[in-house]
Write a protein that holds these residues in place. Sequence first.
Motif, PDB file in Angstrom:
ATOM      1  N   CYS A 151     -14.365  -8.499  -2.727  1.00  0.00           N
ATOM      2  CA  CYS A 151     -12.999  -8.758  -3.194  1.00  0.00           C
ATOM      3  C   CYS A 151     -12.331  -9.857  -2.358  1.00  0.00           C
ATOM      4  N   ARG A 152     -13.099 -10.553  -1.536  1.00  0.00           N
ATOM      5  CA  ARG A 152     -12.520 -11.494  -0.586  1.00  0.00           C
ATOM      6  C   ARG A 152     -11.551 -12.481  -1.252  1.00  0.00           C
ATOM      7  N   VAL A 212      -6.044  -2.906  -6.230  1.00  0.00           N
ATOM      8  CA  VAL A 212      -6.606  -4.243  -6.045  1.00  0.00           C
ATOM      9  C   VAL A 212      -7.863  -4.167  -5.184  1.00  0.00           C
ATOM     10  N   ASP A 213      -7.817  -3.305  -4.191  1.00  0.00           N
ATOM     11  CA  ASP A 213      -8.972  -3.092  -3.309  1.00  0.00           C
ATOM     12  C   ASP A 213      -8.688  -1.837  -2.501  1.00  0.00           C
ATOM     13  N   THR A 215      -9.163  -0.094   1.380  1.00  0.00           N
ATOM     14  CA  THR A 215      -9.149  -0.677   2.710  1.00  0.00           C
ATOM     15  C   THR A 215      -8.922   0.402   3.767  1.00  0.00           C
ATOM     16  N   TYR A 256      -4.168 -12.453  -3.197  1.00  0.00           N
ATOM     17  CA  TYR A 256      -3.153 -11.388  -3.244  1.00  0.00           C
ATOM     18  C   TYR A 256      -2.274 -11.433  -1.996  1.00  0.00           C
ATOM     19  N   THR A 288     -11.061  -5.198   4.471  1.00  0.00           N
ATOM     20  CA  THR A 288     -11.177  -5.135   3.009  1.00  0.00           C
ATOM     21  C   THR A 288     -12.601  -5.472   2.582  1.00  0.00           C
ATOM     22  N   THR A 313       0.855  -1.197   0.000  1.00  0.00           N
ATOM     23  CA  THR A 313       0.000   0.000   0.000  1.00  0.00           C
ATOM     24  C   THR A 313       0.890   1.245   0.000  1.00  0.00           C
ATOM     25  N   LEU A 369      -4.774  -1.380  -1.681  1.00  0.00           N
ATOM     26  CA  LEU A 369      -3.847  -2.449  -2.039  1.00  0.00           C
ATOM     27  C   LEU A 369      -3.489  -2.224  -3.499  1.00  0.00           C
ATOM     28  N   LYS A 410     -10.173 -12.509  -4.224  1.00  0.00           N
ATOM     29  CA  LYS A 410      -9.059 -11.845  -4.897  1.00  0.00           C
ATOM     30  C   LYS A 410      -8.028 -11.357  -3.874  1.00  0.00           C
ATOM     31  N   ASP A 411      -8.510 -10.747  -2.812  1.00  0.00           N
ATOM     32  CA  ASP A 411      -7.603 -10.223  -1.790  1.00  0.00           C
ATOM     33  C   ASP A 411      -6.883 -11.350  -1.049  1.00  0.00           C
ATOM     34  N   ASP A 412      -7.606 -12.435  -0.768  1.00  0.00           N
ATOM     35  CA  ASP A 412      -6.975 -13.577  -0.100  1.00  0.00           C
ATOM     36  C   ASP A 412      -5.791 -14.077  -0.924  1.00  0.00           C
TER      37      ASP A 412
END
Lengths: 495, 176
Positions: free
Chosen positions: A212-213, A187-188, A190, A219, A208, A160, A177, A215-217
């Motif tokens: 996007c759960r 990416v997201d 937050t 990432y 977050t 970030t 992110l 995708k973020d996981d």
Amino acid sequence: MQTASRSATPASALRSAWRSSSLSLPSPPHTARRATAVLLSQRRALSLSQTSRPQLNAASHQQQQKLHAAPLFSKQTARNASSSSSSEALDKTPLYDLHLAHGAKMVPFGGFHMPVLYSGLSVSASHVFTREHSSIFDVSHMVQRLFTGAGAAAFLQRVTPSGAEALEPHRSTLSTLLQADGSGGIVDDTIITRLPDIHGCAQFYVVTNAACRDKDDAYFAAEMDKWNAEAGHETLQVEQEQLNGWGLVALQGPEAEAVLDHILDHTAKTDLKQLLFGQSLYSQVKLGHMRVSSPLLISRGGYTGEDGFEISIPASETVAVTEALLTAGPEKVQLAGLGARDSLRLEAGMCLYGHDLNDATTPAEAGLSWIIPKERRSADAGFYGADVIAKQLSPKSKGGSGVQTRRIGLIVDGAPAREGAEIVSRADGSAKIGTVTSGCPSPTLGKNIAMGYIQDGFHKAGTEVDVLVRGRPRKAVVTKMPFVPTKYWKGIAPA
Amino acid sequence: MASIARCLRSARPSGFSSLVKSSVSRPIAIRSFSVTSTNAIRKYTKEHEWIDLSADNKTGVIGISEYAAKALGDVVFVELPEASKKVKAGDAIGAVESVKSAADINAPISCKITAVNVLLEEKPGTINQVPEDDSHGGGWIAKVQVDEEGVKDLEALMDPEAYAEFTAAEGEGEDH
């Protein structure tokens, strides 16, 4: 009492099983790791899916018509199809039964059954009520993450643009992110909160978007593996925990402070007047029947532009805390759903990921350069995409690249402009110069507000453009955001 | 296009039908007849528009159903059809917008628009109050001229009883 007798739904109880034992330990938050996880939260909650946002040239006119005429919630339901069978896969927040008991209309959202509105209160009535009194929003669908370890701050400074190392305990910052490919894309979005150190080890609470759960996981998993395996990081490891199943409740509006103060356990002499916007604290709250909650992370902020709080709550206590807040009475506080949350955040000029932000948007384009501390605005700041973003932060006239497109607010005459509506130049033969990414009639202003991306040069407040709504040009004016002034609590102004 | 029906499907969550049922004490379609001229035949589309056809099959009045109006929530803007425009059944002729959604109004049958309800420009909320009222001050959308093709199109539409069943079934399908 540390363990609330009210149980959550079976599903959430299962999900939080690992936690229930630790909850029974009366540990002060800064000595017990699990209890410290009683965190704060952040703004945003609505994020829809990673749904396709109409790209500037991608969609035909007809498709665009479809998109902008589509209702707000069609995007979420689209993901879960129109049949009810797919809803079996949906999760429930700890407040699911409470929502139903209060007449909620539930919709699939970010993988959860979420209330969109409650019987007896339309979206606009709920919106207005929030601005005049206060509302409780269930945002438990959002992903609450805890990053710990000697390398946690440095890790967050890579993924970030925020200054995690300089962040003081119990302070929060909006952040993004960033794409690991260095493109500067988001990416997201937050909220990052620093918690007090535990055994000399930094802790960050990161919330977050639900949509996007996955995708973020992926990432975070990839980035943490990479970080932890790098030479020199042997003593700078980072770990992540997710508080799955926990409750996250936002209390928003001018009466929020009174409503919360009413149930605070004042034996700790907590003074909410001392808790400013962007700060957090731990406090127990009274649950009735002489019970008190475990220490909850309460943070001042939210996603409506109003003064307010977000409260992170263990699953087993989420219903009791919410019901305690509701004891202030229906004239002071009401439950509110995703519908009002969306129009409130839009009036406050806040982004909704998947709509106003996506993988290709950079913080500079999104008008979020303010989230980057001054000392991190250089190409060598060390976060992903720092070189791209640093160039964008500086206009061409000063040797930078500037941005081609930027996020702006619009006030539109006549018909509301929705997501996907084209913004066209009024001067230059109706050339397309941008796209609306969110829009609705503003219940507070009685005008149609929208945000979108517009070509650099047309972005100045007061610029007159046209927006195509159902193919017809509507006059619109580029307008500074927030559309409705924010009312964050920043302390008593000096006389 | 994003018809009203599509908006309802998406705006209407699992519990939506219970809202409609609990807030409307009687079947919608029965109530709606009370404000209709006794000579007219009222028919409904699956997209939740209604049309009254005059006894001589020459003229009609178009609006959106009470069921749809409730589901859309507070209507804050109505885009009225263009007067004197000729349209086919299913063509988008206007739109209703609430805070949370926008829905197209489609022509229930082939027809020519002869007049629009300008009251809705000033008072879009009339759509929520009396959506199926085709009199002065009501929430009707447009008056139309109908030819043979339009009369034929009418055969595909539902009478009030069928529409009441249709909406009830639609609601149940969404329930859990």
